[in-house]
Design a protein around this motif. Sequence first.
Motif, PDB file in Angstrom:
ATOM      1  N   LYS A  93      29.945  41.035  27.177  1.00 18.06           N
ATOM      2  CA  LYS A  93      28.451  41.957  27.778  1.00 18.06           C
ATOM      3  C   LYS A  93      27.770  40.509  27.659  1.00 18.06           C
ATOM      4  O   LYS A  93      27.900  40.447  26.263  1.00 18.06           O
ATOM      5  N   GLY A  94      26.627  40.573  28.091  1.00 16.65           N
ATOM      6  CA  GLY A  94      25.259  39.493  27.964  1.00 16.65           C
ATOM      7  C   GLY A  94      25.933  37.445  27.710  1.00 16.65           C
ATOM      8  O   GLY A  94      24.827  37.092  28.062  1.00 16.65           O
ATOM      9  N   GLN A  95      27.213  37.774  27.738  1.00 14.98           N
ATOM     10  CA  GLN A  95      27.889  36.048  27.463  1.00 14.98           C
ATOM     11  C   GLN A  95      27.327  35.229  29.005  1.00 14.98           C
ATOM     12  O   GLN A  95      27.055  36.619  30.698  1.00 14.98           O
ATOM     13  N   LYS A  96      26.537  34.379  29.399  1.00 16.95           N
ATOM     14  CA  LYS A  96      26.869  33.435  30.496  1.00 16.95           C
ATOM     15  C   LYS A  96      27.548  32.488  30.941  1.00 16.95           C
ATOM     16  O   LYS A  96      28.310  31.568  29.425  1.00 16.95           O
ATOM     17  N   ARG A  97      28.308  32.043  31.754  1.00 23.64           N
ATOM     18  CA  ARG A  97      28.808  31.412  31.974  1.00 23.64           C
ATOM     19  C   ARG A  97      27.812  29.501  32.556  1.00 23.64           C
ATOM     20  O   ARG A  97      26.822  30.265  32.407  1.00 23.64           O
ATOM     21  N   LEU A  98      28.320  28.158  32.547  1.00 29.51           N
ATOM     22  CA  LEU A  98      27.812  27.128  32.463  1.00 29.51           C
ATOM     23  C   LEU A  98      26.508  27.189  33.445  1.00 29.51           C
ATOM     24  O   LEU A  98      25.444  27.055  33.128  1.00 29.51           O
ATOM     25  N   TYR A  99      26.846  28.134  35.020  1.00 23.97           N
ATOM     26  CA  TYR A  99      25.296  27.301  35.642  1.00 23.97           C
ATOM     27  C   TYR A  99      24.750  28.963  35.671  1.00 23.97           C
ATOM     28  O   TYR A  99      24.158  28.948  36.799  1.00 23.97           O
ATOM     29  N   GLY A 100      24.769  29.935  34.551  1.00 22.20           N
ATOM     30  CA  GLY A 100      24.117  31.277  34.506  1.00 22.20           C
ATOM     31  C   GLY A 100      24.320  32.649  34.784  1.00 22.20           C
ATOM     32  O   GLY A 100      24.533  33.376  35.046  1.00 22.20           O
ATOM     33  N   GLU A 101      25.974  32.598  35.322  1.00 23.25           N
ATOM     34  CA  GLU A 101      26.692  34.047  35.878  1.00 23.25           C
ATOM     35  C   GLU A 101      27.596  34.800  34.717  1.00 23.25           C
ATOM     36  O   GLU A 101      27.717  33.726  34.079  1.00 23.25           O
ATOM     37  N   ASP A 102      27.199  35.624  35.256  1.00 24.42           N
ATOM     38  CA  ASP A 102      27.182  36.771  33.782  1.00 24.42           C
ATOM     39  C   ASP A 102      29.241  36.370  33.667  1.00 24.42           C
ATOM     40  O   ASP A 102      29.541  35.912  35.002  1.00 24.42           O
ATOM     41  N   PHE A 103      29.531  36.162  32.481  1.00 21.88           N
ATOM     42  CA  PHE A 103      30.815  35.471  32.200  1.00 21.88           C
ATOM     43  C   PHE A 103      31.589  36.760  33.136  1.00 21.88           C
ATOM     44  O   PHE A 103      32.824  35.447  32.910  1.00 21.88           O
ATOM     45  N   ILE A 104      31.370  37.973  32.469  1.00 22.63           N
ATOM     46  CA  ILE A 104      32.701  39.115  32.992  1.00 22.63           C
ATOM     47  C   ILE A 104      33.330  38.232  34.266  1.00 22.63           C
ATOM     48  O   ILE A 104      33.857  38.865  34.805  1.00 22.63           O
ATOM     49  N   ILE A 105      32.935  37.840  35.290  1.00 21.59           N
ATOM     50  CA  ILE A 105      33.477  37.353  37.060  1.00 21.59           C
ATOM     51  C   ILE A 105      34.275  36.716  36.254  1.00 21.59           C
ATOM     52  O   ILE A 105      34.918  36.428  37.756  1.00 21.59           O
ATOM     53  N   HIS A 106      34.685  35.235  35.426  1.00 18.27           N
ATOM     54  CA  HIS A 106      35.114  35.020  35.412  1.00 18.27           C
ATOM     55  C   HIS A 106      37.047  35.411  34.933  1.00 18.27           C
ATOM     56  O   HIS A 106      37.992  35.748  35.502  1.00 18.27           O
ATOM     57  N   PRO A 107      36.761  36.394  33.520  1.00 21.91           N
ATOM     58  CA  PRO A 107      38.580  36.804  33.284  1.00 21.91           C
ATOM     59  C   PRO A 107      38.725  37.278  34.103  1.00 21.91           C
ATOM     60  O   PRO A 107      40.134  38.383  35.057  1.00 21.91           O
ATOM     61  N   GLU A 108      37.409  38.579  35.106  1.00 19.35           N
ATOM     62  CA  GLU A 108      38.168  39.187  36.226  1.00 19.35           C
ATOM     63  C   GLU A 108      38.488  38.768  37.869  1.00 19.35           C
ATOM     64  O   GLU A 108      39.859  39.401  37.865  1.00 19.35           O
ATOM     65  N   ALA A 109      38.422  37.648  38.120  1.00 19.09           N
ATOM     66  CA  ALA A 109      38.749  36.528  38.450  1.00 19.09           C
ATOM     67  C   ALA A 109      40.749  36.033  38.835  1.00 19.09           C
ATOM     68  O   ALA A 109      41.134  36.488  39.174  1.00 19.09           O
ATOM     69  N   VAL A 110      40.610  35.536  36.996  1.00 18.64           N
ATOM     70  CA  VAL A 110      41.893  34.973  36.882  1.00 18.64           C
ATOM     71  C   VAL A 110      42.809  36.394  36.679  1.00 18.64           C
ATOM     72  O   VAL A 110      43.783  36.227  36.906  1.00 18.64           O
ATOM     73  N   ALA A 111      42.708  38.198  35.944  1.00 19.37           N
ATOM     74  CA  ALA A 111      43.277  39.252  36.092  1.00 19.37           C
ATOM     75  C   ALA A 111      43.011  39.386  37.897  1.00 19.37           C
ATOM     76  O   ALA A 111      44.774  39.837  37.966  1.00 19.37           O
ATOM     77  N   ASN A 112      42.543  38.861  39.152  1.00 21.63           N
ATOM     78  CA  ASN A 112      42.700  39.538  39.855  1.00 21.63           C
ATOM     79  C   ASN A 112      43.766  39.018  40.790  1.00 21.63           C
ATOM     80  O   ASN A 112      43.807  38.668  42.220  1.00 21.63           O
ATOM     81  N   SER A 113      43.955  37.431  40.066  1.00 23.75           N
ATOM     82  CA  SER A 113      44.662  36.685  40.737  1.00 23.75           C
ATOM     83  C   SER A 113      46.032  36.794  40.604  1.00 23.75           C
ATOM     84  O   SER A 113      47.262  35.792  41.186  1.00 23.75           O
ATOM     85  N   PHE A 114      46.616  38.276  40.406  1.00 24.89           N
ATOM     86  CA  PHE A 114      47.658  38.393  39.508  1.00 24.89           C
ATOM     87  C   PHE A 114      48.448  39.650  40.096  1.00 24.89           C
ATOM     88  O   PHE A 114      47.517  40.868  39.739  1.00 24.89           O
ATOM     89  N   GLU A 115      49.487  39.741  41.059  1.00 28.95           N
ATOM     90  CA  GLU A 115      50.046  41.086  40.976  1.00 28.95           C
ATOM     91  C   GLU A 115      50.502  42.282  39.294  1.00 28.95           C
ATOM     92  O   GLU A 115      50.474  43.176  39.620  1.00 28.95           O
ATOM     93  N   ASP A 116      51.354  41.237  38.623  1.00 28.93           N
ATOM     94  CA  ASP A 116      52.021  41.628  37.305  1.00 28.93           C
ATOM     95  C   ASP A 116      51.048  42.114  36.831  1.00 28.93           C
ATOM     96  O   ASP A 116      49.905  41.449  36.299  1.00 28.93           O
ATOM     97  N   THR A 117      51.117  43.691  36.371  1.00 30.01           N
ATOM     98  CA  THR A 117      50.421  44.082  35.345  1.00 30.01           C
ATOM     99  C   THR A 117      49.956  43.594  34.267  1.00 30.01           C
ATOM    100  O   THR A 117      49.345  43.352  33.401  1.00 30.01           O
ATOM    101  N   GLU A 118      50.713  42.684  33.496  1.00 31.93           N
ATOM    102  CA  GLU A 118      51.116  42.219  32.278  1.00 31.93           C
ATOM    103  C   GLU A 118      50.811  41.169  32.054  1.00 31.93           C
ATOM    104  O   GLU A 118      49.095  40.947  31.671  1.00 31.93           O
ATOM    105  N   TYR A 119      50.451  40.934  33.376  1.00 34.25           N
ATOM    106  CA  TYR A 119      50.022  39.262  34.153  1.00 34.25           C
ATOM    107  C   TYR A 119      48.249  39.592  33.360  1.00 34.25           C
ATOM    108  O   TYR A 119      47.270  38.855  32.895  1.00 34.25           O
ATOM    109  N   LYS A 120      47.782  40.244  33.901  1.00 34.15           N
ATOM    110  CA  LYS A 120      46.761  41.046  34.448  1.00 34.15           C
ATOM    111  C   LYS A 120      45.741  41.034  32.949  1.00 34.15           C
ATOM    112  O   LYS A 120      44.645  41.541  32.942  1.00 34.15           O
TER     113      LYS A 120
END
Length: 163
Positions: free
Chosen positions: A44-71
């Motif tokens: 919370k409160g962390q930002k990515r290089l271009y100013g977006e909320d950081f959480i969008i990154h781990p969320e996008a990576v998690a959403n790329s998987f179907e397997d729960t352990e990978y998520k």
Amino acid sequence: MIMSFKEIKENCKTIGDVLELTKKELKLIYILEKAEQIARKYHKGQKRLYGEDFIIHPEAVANSFEDTEYKIVAWLHDILEDTDLEPEDLEEKGIPDNLISSIISITLIKGFDYKEYIIGIQEDEIAQAVKISDLKHNLLTLKHGSLRDKYKLALYILENKLK
């Protein structure tokens, strides 16, 4: 694919429906929800290089998987690197040892040679898959700069299993 708590509530109308889910599935669903909560709280409160909320990154990576352990590992793949949490904290929060091991494998230790780090990730199947997704998302969102070349090389090494 394992259902989320929300999906269970929506799709399981009787106790028999719920009992069809195995104990492992239910436990993994709980851990997945916990991993998302941890990521959202500590990033919370962390930002990515271009100013977006950081959480969008781990969320996008998690959403790329179907397997729960990978998520689970995807939600937490930057947690040790970018927060003050330690592996012991993840264990206390109920993350299984095998997944903590994958999270440690994907964590870049300051001062460690980046190429050696990338090659070492190949020892852990989950860490390797999550790192590939992480790099792809970073490349998708990075507009320009020297990091693009670094990430392209890392992706090439991981996808081709080079040593």
